[in-house]
Design a protein around this motif. Structure first.
Motif, short mmCIF file in Angstrom:
data_model
loop_
_atom_site.label_atom_id
_atom_site.label_comp_id
_atom_site.label_asym_id
_atom_site.label_seq_id
_atom_site.Cartn_x
_atom_site.Cartn_y
_atom_site.Cartn_z
N LEU A 542 -20.46 91.51 104.38
CA LEU A 542 -21.65 91.49 105.21
C LEU A 542 -22.60 92.63 104.83
N LEU A 543 -22.07 93.84 104.74
CA LEU A 543 -22.93 94.97 104.39
C LEU A 543 -23.49 94.82 102.98
N ARG A 544 -22.65 94.28 102.07
CA ARG A 544 -23.12 94.05 100.71
C ARG A 544 -24.31 93.08 100.71
N TYR A 545 -24.18 92.02 101.51
CA TYR A 545 -25.25 91.02 101.60
C TYR A 545 -26.53 91.64 102.17
N LEU A 546 -26.38 92.40 103.24
CA LEU A 546 -27.55 93.03 103.86
C LEU A 546 -28.22 94.02 102.92
N LEU A 547 -27.41 94.74 102.17
CA LEU A 547 -27.95 95.73 101.23
C LEU A 547 -28.70 95.04 100.09
N GLU A 548 -28.08 94.01 99.53
CA GLU A 548 -28.68 93.32 98.38
C GLU A 548 -29.93 92.54 98.75
N THR A 549 -30.04 92.14 100.02
CA THR A 549 -31.23 91.40 100.46
C THR A 549 -32.26 92.32 101.12
N GLY A 550 -32.02 93.62 101.06
CA GLY A 550 -32.98 94.58 101.61
C GLY A 550 -33.02 94.63 103.12
N GLN A 551 -32.01 94.07 103.78
CA GLN A 551 -32.02 94.03 105.25
C GLN A 551 -31.37 95.26 105.89
N CYS A 552 -30.81 96.12 105.05
CA CYS A 552 -30.32 97.40 105.54
C CYS A 552 -30.54 98.43 104.44
N SER A 553 -30.30 99.67 104.74
CA SER A 553 -30.52 100.73 103.75
C SER A 553 -29.58 101.89 104.03
N SER A 554 -29.45 102.73 103.03
CA SER A 554 -28.65 103.93 103.17
C SER A 554 -29.52 105.05 103.73
N PHE A 555 -28.94 105.88 104.57
CA PHE A 555 -29.68 106.96 105.22
C PHE A 555 -29.89 108.12 104.25
N VAL A 556 -31.15 108.41 103.95
CA VAL A 556 -31.51 109.46 103.01
C VAL A 556 -32.23 110.57 103.76
#
Length: 647
Positions: A542-556
């Motif tokens: 799920l997280l991989r999908y959200l990350l690859e589709t730009g629907q989530c991001s890493s906190f910078v």
């Protein structure tokens, strides 16, 4: 058609808390519309994966029974209603009282009967408590709420028109259409690092056995044969899990003879060799003397101090942890240590007088003068270096010297722990670190620190130090470790453990640089630690999908000097923790709590405690209320699509 449908993905303690908060707030707000809640977990609903009920009885929780709950109490700062419920210990006493329940076998009933408020329950028993909480919630649902459980894996999530979201499920002939989604995923799977891949490939090519960082309860150890040397890298909580699984988990027994614990091998144990960079195990937790609700009340990390830090961040300034926060933590710890030290040799009144003066100490010279005034000799002064590295002034001429020193050190740690987390000065001080987690979180969460300080001071230095000092095993595990060392079943390498791949001898090789001649060769290498949280390396579908589709991001975290630090945590807003996409925009109907947000929040693994204003309960309540605000839109027809669509 329902007026509101919700998906909760991940149903361990946090997901369960969110479900409880949704139900409680629906009742409190007198919402009469029909509400559908889908709860999804790949392992089990309630216990989740970590606390599943079928795991080994030899694995213990790391919190005493009276300090485990899912329910709110009067200490919790939240908008929603306070709906008290039993702690794990209260539930165990109920189970022991009735003496029989067809859901539970004799072993579970026996543990319930023997459990004390300050006992450490098995993880499986904790799981049974969580399962009971879920069952109780479901059995007492209002007529307008329906809960559907899905024991499967969520593999994708997308937006649909008019505010709807679609959840894709693995191996199910349907997907779910919901209005709001909350992620409470717990510990997430991550890909191996380059070094771990190298070790894995080396093992695969030579027929060796390499276990990367993982939860010991998830690993099958049956292929490791009796008597075989096994190298364990790590001396934290995972090490103690493996220690138990390889000993009592294989039929060995601990017995007490003339007051001393002895280990009786079963003959099925491998030969255990363990180490770490620090070279000694985590400090044992002091026996609980604080009851269910007791905690250190800060003298320096006060609400006004935290407000000052918040105001600084609001002005666009960032905090330096080591320069600004660490001195306050140090003063808190020292205040507890010296007060307990004075009380142990004098009287409570004198320790109270000490604290009244210590709170005004402003420099090292004033502190020394005060210690002398209260008769505290210099050999008893607090020394972080000696506590973090107790062997630093020791000279070991050989491995035998280190082994003797280690046994003595462990005995001291065990007896200090048995002295209690209030009465024993050392353990009282270290337990204060655990109590201060909420205050520290309020300062460092959401990028309160500058990028370099968060990376180097918090993640690189303080977090591992805090783990070593304050979240260690029960005292009983240290006593068991001593017995295993004395029985010859276990050996510790020493500081700065080094592991090498030996192609010539077709084995892993491990040693401490202090004792280079004491080399262990083995077919088996186990990383006795959990993987670090990093959504950039996650293999969670799920997280991989959200990350690859730009629907989530890493906190910078960005510094004013142009520096950047990618924490690897799932980026979310301030409460109610909306998920932020790759363009920096928060999703209005998508939320996340728990371990994947480590980096935005600090020490997200901490469980829900009663009576201490648990941060988790405030977070789950805020998310629940935000989700339920969507019912205000129900009259415009936007929430009228069916919650399930067949493929």
């Amino acid at each position: 058609m329902p007026n509101l449908s919700v998906g909760i993905i991940g149903m361990g303690p946090r997901g369960l808390s969110l479900l409880e908060r949704l139900i409680a707030n629906i009742n409190s707000l007198s919402i009469r519309q029909e509400i559908i809640i889908h709860v999804i977990d790949s392992n089990s609903i309630g216990p989740g994966k970590v606390w599943r009920t079928d795991q080994s009885k030899h694995l213990l929780a790391n919190t005493v029974a009276s300090q485990v709950t899912v329910f709110t109490d009067e200490s919790v700062d939240c908008e929603g209603p306070i709906v008290p419920g039993p702690s794990l210990y209260d539930w165990a006493k109920y189970l022991a009282y009735i003496g029989f329940d067809e859901q539970y076998d004799e072993e579970i009933i026996k543990e319930a009967q023997e459990l004390q408020p300050d006992s450490y329950p098995t993880r499986a028993f904790y799981g049974h408590y969580l399962r009971w909480v879920y069952k109780r919630l479901i059995e007492n649902l209002p007529s307008n709420i329906k809960v559907y459980s899905h024991v499967t894996t969520a593999i994708g999530l997308d937006d649909l028109p008019i505010g709807k979201q679609i959840i894709y499920l693995k191996d199910e002939p349907k997907y779910l259409i919901v209005d709001a989604v909350a992620l409470s995923l717990g510990h997430i799977e991550v890909a191996l690092t380059d070094k771990e891949k190298e070790l894995q490939n080396f093992a695969n090519n030579l027929g060796l056995y390499y276990i990367p960082p993982s939860n010991p309860s998830d690993i099958c150890l049956d292929d490791i044969e009796p008597g075989e040397p096994v190298i364990l890298r790590g001396l934290g909580l995972n090490f103690f899990d493996y220690m138990a699984l390889f000993t009592t988990g294989r039929g060995g027994k601990f017995v007490r003879k003339e007051g001393k614990l002895k280990y009786i091998p079963s003959g099925k144990e491998p030969r255990l060799y363990a180490g770490s960079r620090r070279g000694i195990p985590y400090h044992a937790r002091g026996e609980n003397e604080k009851g269910a609700f007791g905690r250190h009340q800060p003298l320096f990390l006060t609400n006004s101090t935290i407000k000052h830090f918040h105001e600084k961040v609001e002005r666009g300034e960032k905090i330096n942890f080591k320069e600004e926060v660490w001195p306050l933590i140090t003063k808190e710890v020292k205040s507890v240590y010296y007060a307990a030290l004075i009380s142990s040799s004098d009287c409570f009144c004198k320790s109270r007088n000490f604290l009244a003066e210590y709170i005004n100490v402003s420099n090292e010279d004033e502190e020394k003068n005060l210690l002398n005034k209260f008769g505290i000799s210099s050999d008893k002064w607090w020394d972080w270096d000696k506590i973090a590295y107790p062997y630093k002034d020791q000279k070991f001429f050989n491995k035998r010297d280190f082994d003797k020193w280690l046994i003595n050190y462990l005995y001291n740690d065990f007896f200090n722990a048995k002295g209690g987390n209030v009465s024993n000065p050392l353990k009282a001080a270290l337990d204060a670190l655990r109590d201060l987690r909420n205050e520290i979180r309020l300062i460092v969460d959401y990028g309160g620190l500058n990028a370099k300080s968060h990376k180097d001071d918090l993640d690189g230095w303080y977090t591992p130090l805090n783990a070593f000092l304050s979240i260690g095993p029960p005292a009983s595990r240290i006593e068991e470790m001593i017995a295993l060392l004395e029985a010859g079943v276990l050996e510790i390498f020493g500081p700065n453990m080094t592991v090498e791949c030996d192609s010539k001898n077709r084995c892993f090789k491990a040693y401490s640089p202090l004792f280079e001649n004491n080399i262990v060769e083995a077919k088996y290498l186990i990383e006795a630690r959990l993987p670090s949280t990093n959504i950039n390396r996650t293999t969670n579908p799920l997280l991989r999908y959200l990350l690859e589709t730009g629907q989530c991001s890493s906190f910078v975290i960005s510094g004013t000097d142009g520096s950047r630090y990618d924490t690897g945590g799932l980026a979310v807003t301030n409460s109610p923790s909306r998920i932020i996409n790759s363009k920096g925009f928060p999703h209005p109907r998508r939320f996340a709590i728990g371990v994947p947000t480590e980096g935005v929040h600090w020490v997200t693994f901490a469980g829900i405690r009663p009576g201490v204003n648990s941060v988790t309960l405030s977070e789950t309540d805020a998310i629940a209320r935000e989700i339920l605000r969507l019912t205000e839109d129900s009259n415009d027809g936007l929430l009228s699509i069916s919650e399930e669509v067949l493929c």
